[in-house]
Motif scaffolding. Structure first.
Motif, PDB file in Angstrom:
ATOM      1  N   ASP A 151       6.034 -37.737   5.052  1.00 23.11           N
ATOM      2  CA  ASP A 151       7.078 -37.468   6.338  1.00 23.11           C
ATOM      3  C   ASP A 151       6.365 -36.422   6.575  1.00 23.11           C
ATOM      4  O   ASP A 151       6.919 -36.097   7.996  1.00 23.11           O
ATOM      5  CB  ASP A 151       8.582 -37.066   5.583  1.00 23.11           C
ATOM      6  CG  ASP A 151       9.104 -38.601   4.833  1.00 23.11           C
ATOM      7  OD1 ASP A 151       9.065 -39.401   5.767  1.00 23.11           O
ATOM      8  OD2 ASP A 151       9.513 -37.965   4.128  1.00 23.11           O
ATOM      9  N   LYS A 177      12.496 -43.920  -1.638  1.00 24.19           N
ATOM     10  CA  LYS A 177      13.667 -43.033  -1.360  1.00 24.19           C
ATOM     11  C   LYS A 177      13.780 -41.296  -2.288  1.00 24.19           C
ATOM     12  O   LYS A 177      13.418 -41.187  -2.888  1.00 24.19           O
ATOM     13  CB  LYS A 177      15.622 -43.018  -2.322  1.00 24.19           C
ATOM     14  CG  LYS A 177      15.760 -45.005  -1.970  1.00 24.19           C
ATOM     15  CD  LYS A 177      17.137 -45.214  -2.256  1.00 24.19           C
ATOM     16  CE  LYS A 177      17.782 -46.429  -1.968  1.00 24.19           C
ATOM     17  NZ  LYS A 177      17.154 -47.749  -2.229  1.00 24.19           N
ATOM     18  N   PRO A 178      14.501 -40.503  -1.102  1.00 24.61           N
ATOM     19  CA  PRO A 178      14.136 -38.997  -1.247  1.00 24.61           C
ATOM     20  C   PRO A 178      14.793 -38.684  -2.883  1.00 24.61           C
ATOM     21  O   PRO A 178      15.448 -39.442  -3.569  1.00 24.61           O
ATOM     22  CB  PRO A 178      14.975 -38.465  -0.283  1.00 24.61           C
ATOM     23  CG  PRO A 178      15.237 -38.925  -0.113  1.00 24.61           C
ATOM     24  CD  PRO A 178      15.455 -40.612  -0.356  1.00 24.61           C
ATOM     25  N   GLU A 181      15.717 -32.444  -2.309  1.00 20.66           N
ATOM     26  CA  GLU A 181      17.123 -31.906  -2.010  1.00 20.66           C
ATOM     27  C   GLU A 181      17.390 -32.020  -0.120  1.00 20.66           C
ATOM     28  O   GLU A 181      17.882 -31.634   0.607  1.00 20.66           O
ATOM     29  CB  GLU A 181      17.759 -30.825  -2.599  1.00 20.66           C
ATOM     30  CG  GLU A 181      16.948 -29.561  -2.277  1.00 20.66           C
ATOM     31  CD  GLU A 181      17.682 -28.461  -2.743  1.00 20.66           C
ATOM     32  OE1 GLU A 181      16.787 -26.796  -3.191  1.00 20.66           O
ATOM     33  OE2 GLU A 181      18.639 -28.264  -4.172  1.00 20.66           O
ATOM     34  N   LYS A 182      15.809 -31.521  -0.201  1.00 13.46           N
ATOM     35  CA  LYS A 182      14.819 -31.357   1.375  1.00 13.46           C
ATOM     36  C   LYS A 182      14.509 -32.572   1.599  1.00 13.46           C
ATOM     37  O   LYS A 182      13.941 -32.310   2.947  1.00 13.46           O
ATOM     38  CB  LYS A 182      14.230 -30.620   1.602  1.00 13.46           C
ATOM     39  CG  LYS A 182      14.407 -28.894   1.141  1.00 13.46           C
ATOM     40  CD  LYS A 182      13.433 -28.260   1.493  1.00 13.46           C
ATOM     41  CE  LYS A 182      14.474 -26.274   1.414  1.00 13.46           C
ATOM     42  NZ  LYS A 182      13.028 -25.720   0.902  1.00 13.46           N
ATOM     43  N   ASN A 183      14.633 -34.256   1.427  1.00  9.21           N
ATOM     44  CA  ASN A 183      14.497 -35.407   1.614  1.00  9.21           C
ATOM     45  C   ASN A 183      13.409 -35.692   1.755  1.00  9.21           C
ATOM     46  O   ASN A 183      13.363 -37.146   2.026  1.00  9.21           O
ATOM     47  CB  ASN A 183      15.574 -35.890   3.133  1.00  9.21           C
ATOM     48  CG  ASN A 183      16.778 -35.353   3.304  1.00  9.21           C
ATOM     49  OD1 ASN A 183      17.481 -35.949   2.041  1.00  9.21           O
ATOM     50  ND2 ASN A 183      17.280 -34.872   4.126  1.00  9.21           N
TER      51      ASN A 183
END
Length: 272
Positions: A151, A177-178, A181-183
């Motif tokens: 990303d 999937k992330p 915690e910041k994706n």
């Protein structure tokens, strides 16, 4: 289970073992960013007393980093000595289960900014290591915190080259999937393309113990169960021992007897 601990303190160990590993009945847990030092024997002893063996590979030249392998005391395992790489930390441990089958866990931690030239060196080192796995037996699991997010604009080309390399060596990414915690998807698991696994669970911030800003990942691997030996009694007739000329005479002589099937006739012939 794969966990980025961001330091194995006493509090982290409490949360990790008492809340995650024991509650979820985890056999094996690989940890990145242990932040342990070569002399941190107290933490290792504490983990052992809680029912888990630990293999620690601390970062020796500076603080931070470090990788560890944990498994239940009842499990069999062996640490594998590997080449020391410049651009990533590595801990390879073989986990033995029923029928002497093996799972080879290769836990990798890579951190820090890499320029274009350093990225090429990292991929070359990783390629060399993947090549070394070809001749080794067992199921190969490659996982860890690679710090390569698809990303981030600056990483897109680097990430694509990284994934292409893994796929070219027969490994598929199973995390989509992330894991942060910041994706970001930073903690990755690669498995052989022909291996089917059970459910993969990523424990988000609302579903797990407060261990770090990374989310623990639980994966179920298919372990081959022991097979009971089955014995079957087979009864057969020794037709090669029959004298055909005598047998023909017996058939002719006994056609008008009370024998109702061939088996009775054969038994009569052998007995006489």
């Amino acid at each position: 289970m794969l966990v980025n601990a961001r330091s194995l303190t006493n509090n982290t160990v409490d949360n990790l073992i008492n809340i995650l590993l024991k509650d979820e009945d985890i056999d094996v847990c690989c940890i990145t960013e242990t932040w342990l030092k070569p002399g941190d024997q107290a933490i290792l002893a504490d983990i052992n007393l809680r029912g888990y063996e630990i293999v620690s590979s601390p970062r020796e030249d500076k603080r931070g980093g470090g990788i560890a392998f944990l498994c239940k005391n009842s499990c069999k395992y062996k640490e594998v000595k590997t080449h020391k790489y410049i651009f990533f930390e590595l801990l390879e441990v073989v986990f033995k289960y029923k029928n002497n089958n093996k799972i080879r866990f290769s836990t990798i931690y890579r951190t820090g900014y890499l320029n274009v030239q350093q990225r090429e060196h990292f991929l070359n080192e990783l390629s060399d290591y993947l090549e070394s796995l070809i001749s080794k037996d067992g199921i190969n699991v490659i996982w860890g915190d690679f710090n390569i997010s698809k990303d981030q604009v600056a990483n897109k080309s680097f990430y694509a080259d990284f994934i292409d390399l893994m796929q070219s060596k027969g490994f598929n990414l199973v995390i989509d999937k992330p894991t942060h915690e910041k994706n970001g998807i930073l903690d990755l698991i690669f498995l052989p393309s022909d291996l089917t696994v059970g459910p993969i669970t990523i424990y988000g911030p609302d579903t797990c113990a407060d261990i770090s800003d990374h989310f623990p990942i639980k994966m179920e691997l298919p372990l081959m169960a022991e097979k009971d030996e089955i014995y079957i009694d087979i009864e057969c007739r020794h037709f090669n021992d029959i004298d055909l000329d005598i047998f023909k005479k017996d058939i002719s002589f006994n056609l008008n007897t009370n024998y109702t099937n061939v088996h009775s006739l054969v038994n009569h012939h052998i007995a006489n």
